[in-house]
Write a protein that holds these residues in place. Sequence first.
Motif, short mmCIF file in Angstrom:
data_model
loop_
_atom_site.label_atom_id
_atom_site.label_comp_id
_atom_site.label_asym_id
_atom_site.label_seq_id
_atom_site.Cartn_x
_atom_site.Cartn_y
_atom_site.Cartn_z
N VAL A 107 2.68 45.20 27.77
CA VAL A 107 3.61 46.00 28.80
C VAL A 107 5.09 45.22 29.09
CG1 VAL A 107 3.77 46.40 31.46
CG2 VAL A 107 1.67 46.71 30.30
N ARG A 108 6.16 45.78 28.92
CA ARG A 108 7.60 45.22 29.17
C ARG A 108 8.02 45.47 30.65
NH1 ARG A 108 10.40 44.71 24.28
NH2 ARG A 108 11.84 43.60 25.84
N GLU A 109 7.83 46.48 30.96
CA GLU A 109 8.36 46.75 32.50
C GLU A 109 7.78 48.09 33.15
OE1 GLU A 109 12.36 48.06 32.44
OE2 GLU A 109 12.03 49.47 31.08
N GLN A 110 7.95 48.07 34.30
CA GLN A 110 7.65 49.32 35.33
C GLN A 110 8.52 50.09 35.37
OE1 GLN A 110 7.25 46.14 37.05
NE2 GLN A 110 5.87 45.52 35.45
N THR A 111 8.39 51.67 35.32
CA THR A 111 9.23 52.32 35.70
C THR A 111 8.92 53.60 36.90
OG1 THR A 111 8.62 54.12 33.98
CG2 THR A 111 10.64 52.50 33.52
N TYR A 112 9.64 53.84 37.85
CA TYR A 112 8.97 54.53 38.90
C TYR A 112 9.85 55.91 39.08
CZ TYR A 112 7.20 50.19 40.67
OH TYR A 112 6.55 48.92 40.85
N GLY A 113 8.80 57.07 39.12
CA GLY A 113 9.27 58.37 39.10
C GLY A 113 10.37 58.63 40.28
N SER A 114 10.99 59.89 40.20
CA SER A 114 12.12 60.09 41.29
C SER A 114 11.39 60.81 42.42
CB SER A 114 13.02 61.07 40.64
OG SER A 114 12.50 62.38 40.16
N VAL A 115 11.89 60.94 43.49
CA VAL A 115 11.17 61.52 44.76
C VAL A 115 12.38 62.43 45.30
CG1 VAL A 115 10.31 61.06 47.30
CG2 VAL A 115 9.77 59.45 45.29
N GLN A 116 11.66 63.72 45.49
CA GLN A 116 12.46 64.55 46.08
C GLN A 116 11.84 65.31 47.37
OE1 GLN A 116 13.40 68.81 44.44
NE2 GLN A 116 15.74 67.88 44.25
N ALA A 117 12.37 65.29 48.49
CA ALA A 117 11.85 65.72 49.81
C ALA A 117 12.69 66.92 50.03
CB ALA A 117 11.79 64.68 50.85
N VAL A 118 11.96 67.99 50.68
CA VAL A 118 12.36 69.15 51.18
C VAL A 118 12.46 69.08 52.85
CG1 VAL A 118 12.70 71.62 51.28
CG2 VAL A 118 12.32 70.23 49.09
N PHE A 119 13.44 69.36 53.55
CA PHE A 119 13.33 69.28 54.94
C PHE A 119 13.74 70.52 55.33
CE2 PHE A 119 14.06 64.99 53.72
CZ PHE A 119 13.06 64.28 54.57
N TYR A 120 13.32 71.30 56.57
CA TYR A 120 13.59 72.44 57.23
C TYR A 120 14.57 72.03 58.06
CZ TYR A 120 8.92 74.33 56.15
OH TYR A 120 7.89 74.85 55.62
N LEU A 121 15.72 72.99 58.06
CA LEU A 121 16.89 72.68 58.89
C LEU A 121 16.78 73.40 60.35
CD1 LEU A 121 19.45 73.59 56.06
CD2 LEU A 121 19.01 71.13 57.23
N GLY A 122 17.31 72.83 61.15
CA GLY A 122 17.59 73.37 62.76
C GLY A 122 18.73 74.27 62.54
N THR A 123 19.15 74.85 63.68
CA THR A 123 20.22 75.66 63.78
C THR A 123 21.56 74.81 63.66
OG1 THR A 123 20.16 75.53 66.18
CG2 THR A 123 19.06 77.48 64.92
N ASP A 124 21.48 73.54 64.15
CA ASP A 124 22.65 72.84 64.19
C ASP A 124 22.83 71.88 62.72
OD1 ASP A 124 20.46 71.13 64.55
OD2 ASP A 124 21.01 69.97 66.00
N LEU A 125 21.75 72.40 61.61
CA LEU A 125 21.83 71.51 60.71
C LEU A 125 21.92 70.01 60.62
CD1 LEU A 125 22.76 74.37 59.92
CD2 LEU A 125 23.98 73.44 57.72
N GLY A 126 21.29 69.62 61.50
CA GLY A 126 21.20 68.29 61.99
C GLY A 126 20.46 67.47 61.05
N GLU A 127 19.37 67.75 60.11
CA GLU A 127 18.85 67.04 59.10
C GLU A 127 19.91 66.53 58.00
OE1 GLU A 127 15.84 69.13 61.76
OE2 GLU A 127 17.98 69.88 60.54
N ARG A 128 20.67 67.92 57.61
CA ARG A 128 21.64 67.52 56.55
C ARG A 128 22.68 66.42 56.96
NH1 ARG A 128 23.90 69.76 51.77
NH2 ARG A 128 26.38 69.12 51.89
N TYR A 129 22.98 66.72 58.40
CA TYR A 129 23.88 65.69 59.05
C TYR A 129 23.47 64.31 58.93
CZ TYR A 129 27.15 63.47 62.39
OH TYR A 129 28.04 62.70 63.13
#
Length: 248
Positions: A107-129
Motif C-alpha cells: 500500500v502506498r496511499e489511500q484515496t477517497y471517493g467523491s460525495v455528491q448530495a442532492v437537496f430539495y429546494l424551498g420556494t426561496d431557494l434557500g438551500e442553494r443560497y
Amino acid sequence: MAKFDFNSLLGSSVFSSLNSFLRHNASDEGFQKGNRYEVVIGLPSGASGESASGDSGAGKSATNVTSNLGSEVARRISFRCSSISIPDRTLTGARNTNIYGPSHEIVREQTYGSVQAVFYLGTDLGERYFFEEWQKCTFNPETYNLNYYKEYVGSVDIFALNEQDERTFGVRLEEAFPNTVGAVAFSHEKVSSVNTVSVDFKYRYFRNLSSESVSSKPPTESTLSDLIKNSVARQLQIKVPQVIRRLF
C-alpha cells in the motif's frame, strides 16, 4: 469408480451456517434501509465572520453564512437532503519487486471517493443560497483574492438510522467544502415535481465516528508552530549528554 466423500469435507457446517443465516434474517435487527439517514453540516472556521487573511470581503461573506446558521434554512438542510452516499476508500498500491521470488502489492496511499448530495429546494431557494455563501468563504467576491484553506473547510456528517431514528453508523467528511453547486432546471413540464440542487463536496478524508477519535489529526497535519517547537526540542535534546537524556 470411487466417489469423493463430501461428508468428510463439509460435515454439518453447511447446515449450521444455513440455520444461522435464517436466524439472523429473522431477527429484530432487520436490514439497513436506504431512506433511513441523517446529514449534519459543520461550517468552516471562516464562517465566524473573521478572516485570517484580513480580507474584509471574506468577512462580509462569512457573516452571511453565520446568519444562515440561526435561520430556518440551515435547520431544514439536514431534513431536505434527498440523497447522499457514504463514500468509498481505495488503497492504491505498488508492486514490491525488491524481494526474492514472486512480487506482491504494498500500500502506498489511500484515496477517497467523491460525495455528491442532492437537496430539495424551498420556494426561496434557500438551500442553494446557503452553499453559495459557503463557497464565497473561499474568495473575496469583489477582489477575487483567495482565502486560506482552513477558513473555508468544514465537515459533513452522514449517519445511518434504524427504525427508531437512532444513529447506528456514522462517518465524517473532514476538511470538506462545496466544490460544485449544481444548476437548477426550470421547465413548464415540471408541474408537480420538486426542484433540487446537487452539491459536490470535496474533502480530504473521512473518519468513522464510532471507531476513530474525532479530536485526532492526520500525522501530516502539523502547524508551523508545532514544527518549530519540535525542531527546537530536538536541537536541545542533542546538546544534552546521553547519560542525562536517559532520565527523561
